[in-house]
Design a protein around this motif. Structure first.
Motif, PDB file in Angstrom:
ATOM      1  N   ILE A 231       0.892  -1.360  -0.096  1.00  0.00           N
ATOM      2  CA  ILE A 231      -0.024  -0.178   0.106  1.00  0.00           C
ATOM      3  C   ILE A 231       1.013   1.184  -0.065  1.00  0.00           C
ATOM      4  CG2 ILE A 231      -1.638   1.301   1.156  1.00  0.00           C
ATOM      5  CD1 ILE A 231      -2.914  -1.264   2.213  1.00  0.00           C
ATOM      6  N   ALA A 232       1.939   1.328   0.778  1.00  0.00           N
ATOM      7  CA  ALA A 232       2.865   2.258   0.832  1.00  0.00           C
ATOM      8  C   ALA A 232       3.358   2.832  -0.548  1.00  0.00           C
ATOM      9  CB  ALA A 232       4.006   2.066   1.527  1.00  0.00           C
ATOM     10  N   ALA A 233       3.281   1.647  -1.254  1.00  0.00           N
ATOM     11  CA  ALA A 233       4.255   1.734  -2.763  1.00  0.00           C
ATOM     12  C   ALA A 233       3.110   2.395  -3.537  1.00  0.00           C
ATOM     13  CB  ALA A 233       4.690   0.355  -2.957  1.00  0.00           C
ATOM     14  N   VAL A 234       1.960   2.017  -3.391  1.00  0.00           N
ATOM     15  CA  VAL A 234       1.117   2.455  -4.295  1.00  0.00           C
ATOM     16  C   VAL A 234       0.684   3.834  -3.869  1.00  0.00           C
ATOM     17  CG1 VAL A 234      -1.522   2.339  -4.999  1.00  0.00           C
ATOM     18  CG2 VAL A 234      -0.049   0.079  -4.848  1.00  0.00           C
ATOM     19  N   VAL A 235       0.517   4.036  -2.727  1.00  0.00           N
ATOM     20  CA  VAL A 235       0.317   5.697  -2.374  1.00  0.00           C
ATOM     21  C   VAL A 235       1.269   6.410  -2.556  1.00  0.00           C
ATOM     22  CG1 VAL A 235       0.337   7.095  -0.194  1.00  0.00           C
ATOM     23  CG2 VAL A 235      -0.894   5.013  -0.257  1.00  0.00           C
ATOM     24  N   GLY A 236       2.695   6.024  -2.779  1.00  0.00           N
ATOM     25  CA  GLY A 236       3.536   7.079  -3.151  1.00  0.00           C
ATOM     26  C   GLY A 236       3.884   7.066  -4.814  1.00  0.00           C
ATOM     27  N   GLY A 237       3.111   5.953  -5.573  1.00  0.00           N
ATOM     28  CA  GLY A 237       3.432   5.806  -6.622  1.00  0.00           C
ATOM     29  C   GLY A 237       4.095   4.706  -7.287  1.00  0.00           C
ATOM     30  N   ILE A 238       3.576   3.655  -7.551  1.00  0.00           N
ATOM     31  CA  ILE A 238       4.270   2.442  -7.752  1.00  0.00           C
ATOM     32  C   ILE A 238       4.970   2.338  -8.828  1.00  0.00           C
ATOM     33  CG2 ILE A 238       2.592   1.242  -8.947  1.00  0.00           C
ATOM     34  CD1 ILE A 238       3.347  -1.225  -6.655  1.00  0.00           C
TER      35      ILE A 238
END
Lengths: 297, 348, 257
Positions: A231-238
């Motif tokens: 989720i952290a990766a997606v939030v930041g822009g995967i």
């Protein structure tokens, strides 16, 4: 709440955030190249902690040697998973590779349950990580500030590797376009394998830090951090490394602050990450730092 | 020819009903329970296959919808006294603590509540595709679970509900499974089914053919949530107890395994695989329970079944992606081997 | 009504790049109009804007007098505009007949409920849809292949099927994106006949992108030329062939190819 307590929580949030960031990078690198969620990433984290445990228990290694042993073993494992479960599916629909990843994840989890047993084990706690340190008024354990330092060093190393070396260039090229990268003479199998190895090594470091922070290990400890870091990766822009770092810190700090300021919602802590994910995907589906890609018709 | 097929179908149906009746009177409760579970898993697999297989939306939310269905049905069918006993930490809110209704309306309401929640979830998540959709639906399923743990005065939190009346009989489970199969076959062969398959094949082309993507996706998703809710409710009223730990991702995984094994996008495949996996799930219980062979005592190994299942999933997806059926469906033409030459092959 | 489609001054920007600039077009019912230009000129982008896949940065589009600029693609198709794609986008795993049936879905009256219970009214509608589909497939000469997977057809027949699928939506305007791409001279000759035929039989207006100059010059009554998103010429085939700017834009491309 007083300022001192706030600082204490902030330190804690940064520490957790840097841990998330470390693991999120592994996701983002793999996604960047292969465009799929490596569901088994969480299980890799879990295995890293068990490797340390058995390194110390069976081979009587000193803790630092057990850490290195675990990182190497975990990296090899990551490489192996890619070879066995993902490589044969590279030309299949993406859904197949996702299903395969879910399969690997469950396989590792349950195989661990069978082999290691379900009873939690105590992770080693070398005293250097458990000392209380005082900064002004703020008292924290040393692991709380060691985590961000190690994460920072590794982040610098990975960013340098990706941006300034030939291998990094090959990685970026492979992420953009398989076929063109191949035509340019890049051995994409090797690059993908390397990406998995590197991502798994980072996950191993993350897992060890996790173990030091929450020193009870069992076969299911990888699931939640795995999902949260994705989720952290997606939030930041995967696919974007600075994005993964940003997302990791955001999630870590927000989670700690949520519990600190709204203790009534403590039970919802694990759901918070998913709420954040859904909000981000709706407002900005490509994540905070992700680029918008127009679909070609 | 068409009439002949109907005749075959009718005869098979009657034979099956006779079998169910025979089973009900002759099989021991343990075997009956497996048979009932088979029917439930058929419904659940079809629910997941409708979105994953036919519409091409990779959803992983089944466990969440099952939880909604199971809790709703349990709260509607439990007697007020049982509820008072179960909710000893914090009493159940009014009017749920007073209500007790018969099984059929409770089942329908369970499906509807699940469908409404599915509809609400679909609004935000259906803007996503592929992996993102998978993780978002998985996320919603987890959020639902966390809500269930925390909403003490409605769900009894981590304690779960016990003493749910055992209403689910083989007639309920297989009756509803057959009804679901019938409706699903009709739906998939109808113009709506074609529209869903068109969306799965190529969203842009489907939209340019005048298909309203969002409307069709959200309807498929809602129907799927409805069926998952019914499945969950049947299961809850079979095993008589529900608690939040039942509805973890592993449950969705089992149903996903059925869909993949049977063939993503095949009703026939889902039905066959549902029966096989359900039976296997019980048969493999042996490997998890302690055994004593002569002087040798082997302690039970928990997790072994899931090892077998995850290996099975990997083998299918790596070496045999089509599963049993691929996207094909059973047809009586198989017996006469005339399939292709027949005017009415499609949709019959 | 003497204007079927009016495109007024549309432009679209992707980031800093202007892909189409101030494009305008009027189509009268029954015309066949061509859109030509070098690769990357923005021709397909014009199609994507008309069919609602892209929203223009500025400008307006009217179809039968109604503003369709910001409608969704499916709404636009419902109003009577159908299209094909440059890189054929059939539902390759579905049988030929289903590809055509999907095209009729937008006119379906029965509800999900009726379809699931296979009610008498649904069966009647399905039967009518099938009859129309059979008729359409006969018209385009694909009836014999109706049960084959669309993806298994030879290339030329896939093109035909894509046109048939577009016609199944019962359109008044059909946009064809390079229908003759990859065809032999013999095949493109047949295609020209085919396009003329469908205009007569289905009473449709045709707006097409095409690279085969013989096809374009052969059947289009009017031609628009764009280059780098800008309209550089507009006129009858004869006028276009002698236009200096067109020849310049196509320098290196043999106009008689």
């Amino acid at each position: 709440m007083n300022f001192q307590l706030f600082l204490q929580n902030l330190a804690n949030g940064i520490s957790l955030g840097s841990l998330y960031a470390l693991i999120a990078i592994g996701y983002t690198m793999v996604y960047g190249i292969l465009r799929f969620i490596n569901f088994a990433h969480g299980e890799i984290i879990m295995l890293a902690t068990y490797f340390v445990y058995f390194g110390i228990l069976i081979f009587s290694m000193p803790w630092w040697l057990a850490f290195i042993f675990s990182i190497i073993l975990t990296s090899l494992l990551g490489m192996g998973i890619e070879k066995v479960a993902y490589k044969p599916l590279r030309d299949s629909p993406r859904i197949s590779i996702l299903i395969s990843a879910i399969g690997v994840s469950f396989l590792i989890q349950n195989l661990s349950l069978v082999i290691f047993g379900g009873r939690p084990k105590a992770f080693c706690q070398p005293s250097i990580f458990t000392k209380m340190v005082t900064f002004g008024n703020v008292k924290i354990t040393s692991i709380t500030f060691i985590t961000p330092i190690i994460a920072g060093i590794l982040l610098y190393f990975v960013t340098y590797l990706v941006n300034n070396t030939k291998t990094g260039m090959a990685m970026r090229a492979t992420a953009k376009d398989f076929d063109t990268a191949k035509l340019m003479g890049i051995d994409i199998d090797k690059i993908i394998s390397l990406t998995f190895t590197l991502g798994s090594a980072l996950a191993a470091v993350g897992g060890i830090m996790w173990g030091l922070r929450y020193p009870q290990i069992h076969p299911f400890i990888g699931t939640m951090p795995g999902l949260k870091c994705f989720i952290a990766a997606v939030v930041g822009g995967i696919g974007n490394i600075p994005g993964a770092v940003l997302g990791g810190f955001m999630l870590g700090i927000m989670e700690i602050m949520l519990v600190a300021f709204l203790p009534g919602l403590t039970g919802y802590r694990d759901a918070f990450a998913f709420v954040l994910l859904i909000i981000i995907l709706l407002v900005r589906p490509t994540g905070i730092l992700g680029e918008k890609i127009a679909e070609k018709v | 020819m068409w009439n002949k097929k109907n005749l075959y179908t009718g005869i098979s149906l009657i034979l099956f009903i006779i079998f169910i009746y025979w089973a009900d009177n002759n099989l021991d409760p343990y075997k009956m329970r497996i048979l009932i579970l088979c029917g439930i898993y058929v419904i659940l697999a079809l629910s997941l296959n409708l979105v994953n297989g036919f519409t091409g939306l990779f959803s992983l939310g089944t466990a969440g919808f099952m939880a909604v269905g199971a809790y709703t049905c349990a709260l509607l069918t439990m007697s007020p006294e049982m509820k008072e006993m179960a909710f000893f930490l914090e009493p159940l809110i009014w009017p749920l603590n007073q209500i007790q209704i018969p099984f059929l309306p409770a089942l329908i309401i369970s499906g509807l509540v699940s469908a409404v929640i599915g509809f609400l979830i679909a609004f935000p998540v259906l803007r996503l595709k592929g992996d993102y959709l998978a993780i978002a639906t998985l996320g919603f399923s987890e959020i639902l679970r966390v809500v269930i743990i925390n909403a003490q005065s409605i769900t009894n939190g981590a304690l779960g509900l016990k003493g749910i009346p055992k209403y689910t009989t083989v007639y309920w489970s297989w009756g509803l499974a057959l009804l679901t199969i019938y409706l699903m076959v009709n739906l998939i062969n109808s113009s709506y089914g074609r529209a869903l398959r068109a969306i799965r094949e190529d969203e842009t082309a489907a939209q340019v053919m005048g298909i309203n993507l969002f409307y069709h996706k959200i309807t498929a998703f809602t129907i799927s949530a409805f069926l998952a809710g019914i499945g969950g409710a049947l299961q809850g009223n079979l095993i008589r107890t529900v608690d939040p730990t039942m509805y973890v991702f592993q449950l969705t995984f089992q149903i996903l395994l059925i869909v993949v094994l049977g063939g993503i996008g095949s009703i026939t495949g889902s039905v066959i695989a549902a029966v096989i996996i359900t039976v296997l799930m019980e048969a493999l219980r042996v490997v998890e329970s302690p055994m004593t062979i002569g002087p040798l005592h082997i302690p039970g190994i928990s997790g072994m079944r899931m090892v077998v299942f995850s290996l099975l999933l990997m083998v299918v997806i790596l070496f045999y992606q089509q599963g049993f059926m691929g996207q094909r469906e059973f047809s009586w033409d198989w017996l006469s081997r005339k399939g292709r030459d027949n005017e009415q092959t499609i949709g019959s | 009504m003497n204007k079927l489609l009016e495109v007024e001054d549309i432009s679209i920007k992707f980031g800093g790049l202007t892909a189409v600039q101030n494009f305008s077009l009027d189509l009268k019912p029954g015309e066949i109009v061509g859109l030509i230009g070098p690769n990357g000129a923005g021709k397909t982008t014009v199609f994507n804007i008309i069919t609602g896949i892209y929203k223009p940065t500025s400008g307006k589009i009217f179809f039968k007098g109604e503003d369709i600029t910001f409608l969704r693609p499916d709404q636009i198709t419902k109003m009577g505009i159908a299209r094909t794609f440059q890189n054929i986008r059939l539902f390759t795993n579905l049988p030929v007949i289903e590809n055509v049936l999907v095209g009729q879905h937008l006119r379906l009256k029965s509800s999900w409920f009726n379809a699931s219970f296979n009610t008498r009214s649904y069966r009647k509608e399905e039967k009518e849809m099938r009859e129309r589909a059979f008729k359409l497939l006969e018209d385009v000469g694909l009836y014999e292949m109706r049960n084959e997977k669309a993806g298994s057809l030879p290339y030329g027949q896939q093109r035909r099927l894509e046109i048939a699928r577009a016609l199944a939506t019962n359109p008044e305007l059909v946009l064809l994106d390079e229908p003759a791409a990859g065809m032999s001279p013999q095949e493109s000759q047949e295609l020209m006949e085919f396009i003329r035929e469908i205009r007569e039989r289905f009473k449709v207006t045709i707006f097409m992108i095409e690279h085969h100059m013989r096809v374009v010059m052969g059947i289009c009554e009017r031609i628009k030329v764009i280059d780098h998103g800008v309209t550089i010429a507009h006129g009858t085939p004869n006028e276009i062939q002698n236009n200096d700017r067109v020849i310049e834009a196509y320098l290196g491309v043999d106009l008689n190819a």
